[in-house]
Design a protein around this motif. Sequence first.
Motif, PDB file in Angstrom:
ATOM      1  N   ILE A  84     -39.306  44.943   5.280  1.00 24.48           N
ATOM      2  CA  ILE A  84     -39.027  43.870   6.219  1.00 24.48           C
ATOM      3  C   ILE A  84     -37.546  43.924   6.553  1.00 24.48           C
ATOM      4  O   ILE A  84     -36.703  43.876   5.656  1.00 24.48           O
ATOM      5  CB  ILE A  84     -39.413  42.497   5.634  1.00 24.48           C
ATOM      6  CG1 ILE A  84     -40.925  42.434   5.431  1.00 24.48           C
ATOM      7  CG2 ILE A  84     -38.943  41.365   6.531  1.00 24.48           C
ATOM      8  CD1 ILE A  84     -41.422  41.186   4.788  1.00 24.48           C
ATOM      9  N   ASP A  85     -37.259  44.026   7.837  1.00 23.40           N
ATOM     10  CA  ASP A  85     -35.865  44.134   8.286  1.00 23.40           C
ATOM     11  C   ASP A  85     -35.112  45.205   7.503  1.00 23.40           C
ATOM     12  O   ASP A  85     -33.964  45.010   7.116  1.00 23.40           O
ATOM     13  CB  ASP A  85     -35.137  42.789   8.140  1.00 23.40           C
ATOM     14  CG  ASP A  85     -35.727  41.705   9.008  1.00 23.40           C
ATOM     15  OD1 ASP A  85     -36.380  42.040  10.014  1.00 23.40           O
ATOM     16  OD2 ASP A  85     -35.534  40.519   8.683  1.00 23.40           O
ATOM     17  N   ARG A 117     -39.052  31.006  17.742  1.00 24.88           N
ATOM     18  CA  ARG A 117     -38.959  32.431  17.419  1.00 24.88           C
ATOM     19  C   ARG A 117     -39.078  32.680  15.920  1.00 24.88           C
ATOM     20  O   ARG A 117     -39.769  33.595  15.486  1.00 24.88           O
ATOM     21  CB  ARG A 117     -37.642  33.008  17.958  1.00 24.88           C
ATOM     22  CG  ARG A 117     -37.599  34.519  17.858  1.00 24.88           C
ATOM     23  CD  ARG A 117     -36.345  35.078  18.472  1.00 24.88           C
ATOM     24  NE  ARG A 117     -35.238  34.754  17.593  1.00 24.88           N
ATOM     25  CZ  ARG A 117     -33.997  34.512  17.997  1.00 24.88           C
ATOM     26  NH1 ARG A 117     -33.704  34.537  19.265  1.00 24.88           N
ATOM     27  NH2 ARG A 117     -33.052  34.233  17.141  1.00 24.88           N
ATOM     28  N   ARG A 122     -42.638  32.648  14.560  1.00 27.86           N
ATOM     29  CA  ARG A 122     -43.362  33.878  14.904  1.00 27.86           C
ATOM     30  C   ARG A 122     -42.943  35.008  13.967  1.00 27.86           C
ATOM     31  O   ARG A 122     -43.774  35.790  13.500  1.00 27.86           O
ATOM     32  CB  ARG A 122     -43.138  34.241  16.372  1.00 27.86           C
ATOM     33  CG  ARG A 122     -43.871  33.293  17.321  1.00 27.86           C
ATOM     34  CD  ARG A 122     -43.784  33.737  18.768  1.00 27.86           C
ATOM     35  NE  ARG A 122     -42.442  33.673  19.325  1.00 27.86           N
ATOM     36  CZ  ARG A 122     -41.889  32.563  19.826  1.00 27.86           C
ATOM     37  NH1 ARG A 122     -42.568  31.445  19.846  1.00 27.86           N
ATOM     38  NH2 ARG A 122     -40.672  32.594  20.309  1.00 27.86           N
ATOM     39  N   THR A 123     -41.650  35.074  13.657  1.00 28.15           N
ATOM     40  CA  THR A 123     -41.154  36.076  12.709  1.00 28.15           C
ATOM     41  C   THR A 123     -41.768  35.843  11.336  1.00 28.15           C
ATOM     42  O   THR A 123     -42.198  36.783  10.665  1.00 28.15           O
ATOM     43  CB  THR A 123     -39.612  36.016  12.618  1.00 28.15           C
ATOM     44  OG1 THR A 123     -39.068  36.290  13.903  1.00 28.15           O
ATOM     45  CG2 THR A 123     -39.065  36.995  11.597  1.00 28.15           C
ATOM     46  N   ASP A 165     -44.597  34.278  10.650  1.00 27.97           N
ATOM     47  CA  ASP A 165     -46.020  34.644  10.739  1.00 27.97           C
ATOM     48  C   ASP A 165     -46.199  36.143  10.482  1.00 27.97           C
ATOM     49  O   ASP A 165     -47.049  36.562   9.690  1.00 27.97           O
ATOM     50  CB  ASP A 165     -46.583  34.337  12.136  1.00 27.97           C
ATOM     51  CG  ASP A 165     -46.782  32.871  12.419  1.00 27.97           C
ATOM     52  OD1 ASP A 165     -46.806  32.069  11.469  1.00 27.97           O
ATOM     53  OD2 ASP A 165     -46.919  32.534  13.613  1.00 27.97           O
ATOM     54  N   GLU A 166     -45.395  36.950  11.167  1.00 25.36           N
ATOM     55  CA  GLU A 166     -45.501  38.409  11.035  1.00 25.36           C
ATOM     56  C   GLU A 166     -45.132  38.868   9.627  1.00 25.36           C
ATOM     57  O   GLU A 166     -45.786  39.732   9.052  1.00 25.36           O
ATOM     58  CB  GLU A 166     -44.584  39.099  12.052  1.00 25.36           C
ATOM     59  CG  GLU A 166     -45.035  38.921  13.485  1.00 25.36           C
ATOM     60  CD  GLU A 166     -43.985  39.357  14.497  1.00 25.36           C
ATOM     61  OE1 GLU A 166     -42.963  39.977  14.107  1.00 25.36           O
ATOM     62  OE2 GLU A 166     -44.181  39.071  15.700  1.00 25.36           O
ATOM     63  N   ARG A 167     -44.098  38.283   9.073  1.00 21.39           N
ATOM     64  CA  ARG A 167     -43.645  38.680   7.740  1.00 21.39           C
ATOM     65  C   ARG A 167     -44.695  38.351   6.683  1.00 21.39           C
ATOM     66  O   ARG A 167     -44.962  39.147   5.796  1.00 21.39           O
ATOM     67  CB  ARG A 167     -42.328  37.986   7.411  1.00 21.39           C
ATOM     68  CG  ARG A 167     -41.686  38.594   6.187  1.00 21.39           C
ATOM     69  CD  ARG A 167     -40.261  38.226   6.040  1.00 21.39           C
ATOM     70  NE  ARG A 167     -39.487  38.618   7.195  1.00 21.39           N
ATOM     71  CZ  ARG A 167     -38.264  38.200   7.439  1.00 21.39           C
ATOM     72  NH1 ARG A 167     -37.683  37.367   6.602  1.00 21.39           N
ATOM     73  NH2 ARG A 167     -37.610  38.587   8.495  1.00 21.39           N
ATOM     74  N   TYR A 191     -47.892  38.052   7.194  1.00 22.26           N
ATOM     75  CA  TYR A 191     -49.016  38.970   7.407  1.00 22.26           C
ATOM     76  C   TYR A 191     -48.693  40.356   6.830  1.00 22.26           C
ATOM     77  O   TYR A 191     -49.519  40.945   6.121  1.00 22.26           O
ATOM     78  CB  TYR A 191     -49.360  39.083   8.893  1.00 22.26           C
ATOM     79  CG  TYR A 191     -50.475  40.062   9.140  1.00 22.26           C
ATOM     80  CD1 TYR A 191     -51.791  39.714   8.825  1.00 22.26           C
ATOM     81  CD2 TYR A 191     -50.219  41.334   9.632  1.00 22.26           C
ATOM     82  CE1 TYR A 191     -52.827  40.614   9.013  1.00 22.26           C
ATOM     83  CE2 TYR A 191     -51.249  42.240   9.820  1.00 22.26           C
ATOM     84  CZ  TYR A 191     -52.546  41.884   9.512  1.00 22.26           C
ATOM     85  OH  TYR A 191     -53.561  42.779   9.673  1.00 22.26           O
ATOM     86  N   ASP A 192     -47.489  40.859   7.106  1.00 16.35           N
ATOM     87  CA  ASP A 192     -47.108  42.181   6.594  1.00 16.35           C
ATOM     88  C   ASP A 192     -47.107  42.224   5.066  1.00 16.35           C
ATOM     89  O   ASP A 192     -47.508  43.220   4.464  1.00 16.35           O
ATOM     90  CB  ASP A 192     -45.724  42.593   7.112  1.00 16.35           C
ATOM     91  CG  ASP A 192     -45.725  42.901   8.608  1.00 16.35           C
ATOM     92  OD1 ASP A 192     -46.813  43.099   9.189  1.00 16.35           O
ATOM     93  OD2 ASP A 192     -44.619  42.943   9.186  1.00 16.35           O
ATOM     94  N   LYS A 239     -53.632  36.232   7.914  1.00 18.96           N
ATOM     95  CA  LYS A 239     -53.486  36.157   9.364  1.00 18.96           C
ATOM     96  C   LYS A 239     -52.920  34.807   9.789  1.00 18.96           C
ATOM     97  O   LYS A 239     -53.353  33.763   9.284  1.00 18.96           O
ATOM     98  CB  LYS A 239     -54.836  36.382  10.038  1.00 18.96           C
ATOM     99  CG  LYS A 239     -55.397  37.759   9.801  1.00 18.96           C
ATOM    100  CD  LYS A 239     -56.764  37.893  10.445  1.00 18.96           C
ATOM    101  CE  LYS A 239     -57.343  39.269  10.166  1.00 18.96           C
ATOM    102  NZ  LYS A 239     -58.694  39.396  10.721  1.00 18.96           N
ATOM    103  N   PRO A 240     -51.983  34.805  10.736  1.00 15.93           N
ATOM    104  CA  PRO A 240     -51.379  33.545  11.196  1.00 15.93           C
ATOM    105  C   PRO A 240     -52.398  32.528  11.699  1.00 15.93           C
ATOM    106  O   PRO A 240     -52.246  31.330  11.470  1.00 15.93           O
ATOM    107  CB  PRO A 240     -50.442  33.982  12.334  1.00 15.93           C
ATOM    108  CG  PRO A 240     -50.164  35.409  12.067  1.00 15.93           C
ATOM    109  CD  PRO A 240     -51.387  35.970  11.389  1.00 15.93           C
TER     110      PRO A 240
END
Length: 186
Positions: free
Chosen positions: A2-3, A116, A119-120, A122-124, A126-127, A132-133
């Motif tokens: 992540i990042d 924003r 959303r970040t 949510d993705e993190r 999930y990863d 799932k968001p």
Amino acid sequence: KIDGRQLNHQNVPINTTTKSHSKIYTIEHFLSDTECDALVRAHFSHSTDKSIPPPLFCFDSLRTLQAHLNDAKINYKASDADFTAGTYCLNASFSNQIKSTVRWSYSTAFYPGEMRFTRTLDERIYDATGLKPENGGKYQLTSYAKKIGNKLHTDCVVGPEKRDRFATILVYLRDVERGGETVFPE
């Protein structure tokens, strides 16, 4: 990753005498220091903004409210009339009556896709977890004053009802020298 940071999870052993089916994992540095600081600032700004109506205190039942009032040494017999109709949130007048007397936690909610950062996040999530968001709920930032904490509770409905939460994700935004831990007794 992540990042550009490698996130490794650690499985935390569970007390097997309780026959719990829960799994607990830790992921160090899930959020960067900059992200944690930004969330703390957003929460502080929200919880001190005078244009926002004062908080309504919410509980899971009348019994829980009465227990909190007793713990706070407030000699008051609570009733259903103290709640906003159809909820277990105190009505505005009772909230205003007790807000200077009690010291409870304060929360700020952010909803998936609201900004924003959500959303970040949510993705993190999930990863890192595969969750799932669209199956999640709000993000809640909660702060506690010194010597104030959360009572023993579950993060889902318990009893004959279907469980309403598959997972809870806790992210600590600040390191403290003492306290601040979460205990899982079962």
